[in-house]
Design a protein around this motif. Structure first.
Motif, PDB file in Angstrom:
ATOM      1  N   LEU A  10      30.781  66.146 -11.727  1.00 14.28           N
ATOM      2  CA  LEU A  10      32.264  66.569 -11.167  1.00 14.28           C
ATOM      3  C   LEU A  10      31.897  67.658 -11.015  1.00 14.28           C
ATOM      4  O   LEU A  10      31.436  68.912 -11.984  1.00 14.28           O
ATOM      5  N   ASN A  11      32.889  68.589 -10.056  1.00 20.32           N
ATOM      6  CA  ASN A  11      32.543  70.651  -9.503  1.00 20.32           C
ATOM      7  C   ASN A  11      34.245  71.028  -9.570  1.00 20.32           C
ATOM      8  O   ASN A  11      35.307  69.883  -8.935  1.00 20.32           O
ATOM      9  N   CYS A  12      34.249  71.809 -10.630  1.00 18.53           N
ATOM     10  CA  CYS A  12      35.845  72.623 -10.480  1.00 18.53           C
ATOM     11  C   CYS A  12      35.973  72.521  -9.463  1.00 18.53           C
ATOM     12  O   CYS A  12      34.997  74.359  -9.255  1.00 18.53           O
ATOM     13  N   THR A  13      36.823  72.827  -8.367  1.00 17.19           N
ATOM     14  CA  THR A  13      36.924  73.605  -7.235  1.00 17.19           C
ATOM     15  C   THR A  13      37.528  75.361  -7.235  1.00 17.19           C
ATOM     16  O   THR A  13      37.692  76.709  -7.129  1.00 17.19           O
ATOM     17  N   ASP A  14      38.400  74.772  -8.742  1.00 16.65           N
ATOM     18  CA  ASP A  14      38.742  75.931  -8.979  1.00 16.65           C
ATOM     19  C   ASP A  14      38.477  77.632  -9.709  1.00 16.65           C
ATOM     20  O   ASP A  14      38.552  78.573  -9.013  1.00 16.65           O
ATOM     21  N   ASN A  15      37.567  77.125 -10.790  1.00 14.77           N
ATOM     22  CA  ASN A  15      36.566  77.837 -11.562  1.00 14.77           C
ATOM     23  C   ASN A  15      35.445  77.797 -10.946  1.00 14.77           C
ATOM     24  O   ASN A  15      34.014  78.776 -11.872  1.00 14.77           O
ATOM     25  N   GLY A  16      34.406  76.832 -10.680  1.00 15.43           N
ATOM     26  CA  GLY A  16      32.548  76.799  -9.702  1.00 15.43           C
ATOM     27  C   GLY A  16      32.283  75.662 -10.700  1.00 15.43           C
ATOM     28  O   GLY A  16      31.246  75.508 -11.596  1.00 15.43           O
ATOM     29  N   SER A  58      45.419  68.609 -14.954  1.00 13.29           N
ATOM     30  CA  SER A  58      46.061  69.635 -15.611  1.00 13.29           C
ATOM     31  C   SER A  58      45.628  70.681 -14.898  1.00 13.29           C
ATOM     32  O   SER A  58      45.266  72.098 -15.333  1.00 13.29           O
ATOM     33  N   GLY A  59      46.276  70.726 -13.660  1.00 11.98           N
ATOM     34  CA  GLY A  59      46.139  71.927 -12.914  1.00 11.98           C
ATOM     35  C   GLY A  59      44.655  72.487 -12.210  1.00 11.98           C
ATOM     36  O   GLY A  59      44.267  73.370 -11.063  1.00 11.98           O
ATOM     37  N   LEU A  60      43.524  71.676 -12.738  1.00 13.76           N
ATOM     38  CA  LEU A  60      42.722  71.736 -12.190  1.00 13.76           C
ATOM     39  C   LEU A  60      41.828  70.368 -10.496  1.00 13.76           C
ATOM     40  O   LEU A  60      42.673  69.742 -10.608  1.00 13.76           O
ATOM     41  N   GLU A  61      41.535  71.282  -9.618  1.00 19.93           N
ATOM     42  CA  GLU A  61      40.986  70.130  -8.707  1.00 19.93           C
ATOM     43  C   GLU A  61      39.384  69.877  -8.711  1.00 19.93           C
ATOM     44  O   GLU A  61      38.381  70.920  -9.805  1.00 19.93           O
TER      45      GLU A  61
END
Length: 66
Positions: A10-16, A58-61
């Motif tokens: 999975l890649n988090c779009t908010d923090n990379g 948790s507020g992350l995409e």
């Protein structure tokens, strides 16, 4: 093709950042994954377009490309 217990990234779009997860449920256009590393964090991913699933926790995409 997705299978149960398959390891995915999975890649988090908010923090990379990248995270590994395991598929625990497949239901139509939805896939539920549990993040590795403890905590049993479940993320429900919805199919956005072929080969791309999107979910948030948790507020992350997070995005998953297959």
């Amino acid at each position: 093709m997705l299978t149960l217990d398959q390891k995915v990234t999975l890649n988090c779009t908010d923090n990379g950042k990248e995270a590994t997860a395991k598929i625990v449920r497949i239901n139509g256009n939805r896939v539920d994954v549990i993040l590795d590393g403890g905590g049993d964090i479940l993320i429900s991913m919805s199919k956005a377009k072929p080969g791309l699933y999107v979910g948030s926790q948790s507020g992350l995409e997070f995005v998953m490309k297959i």
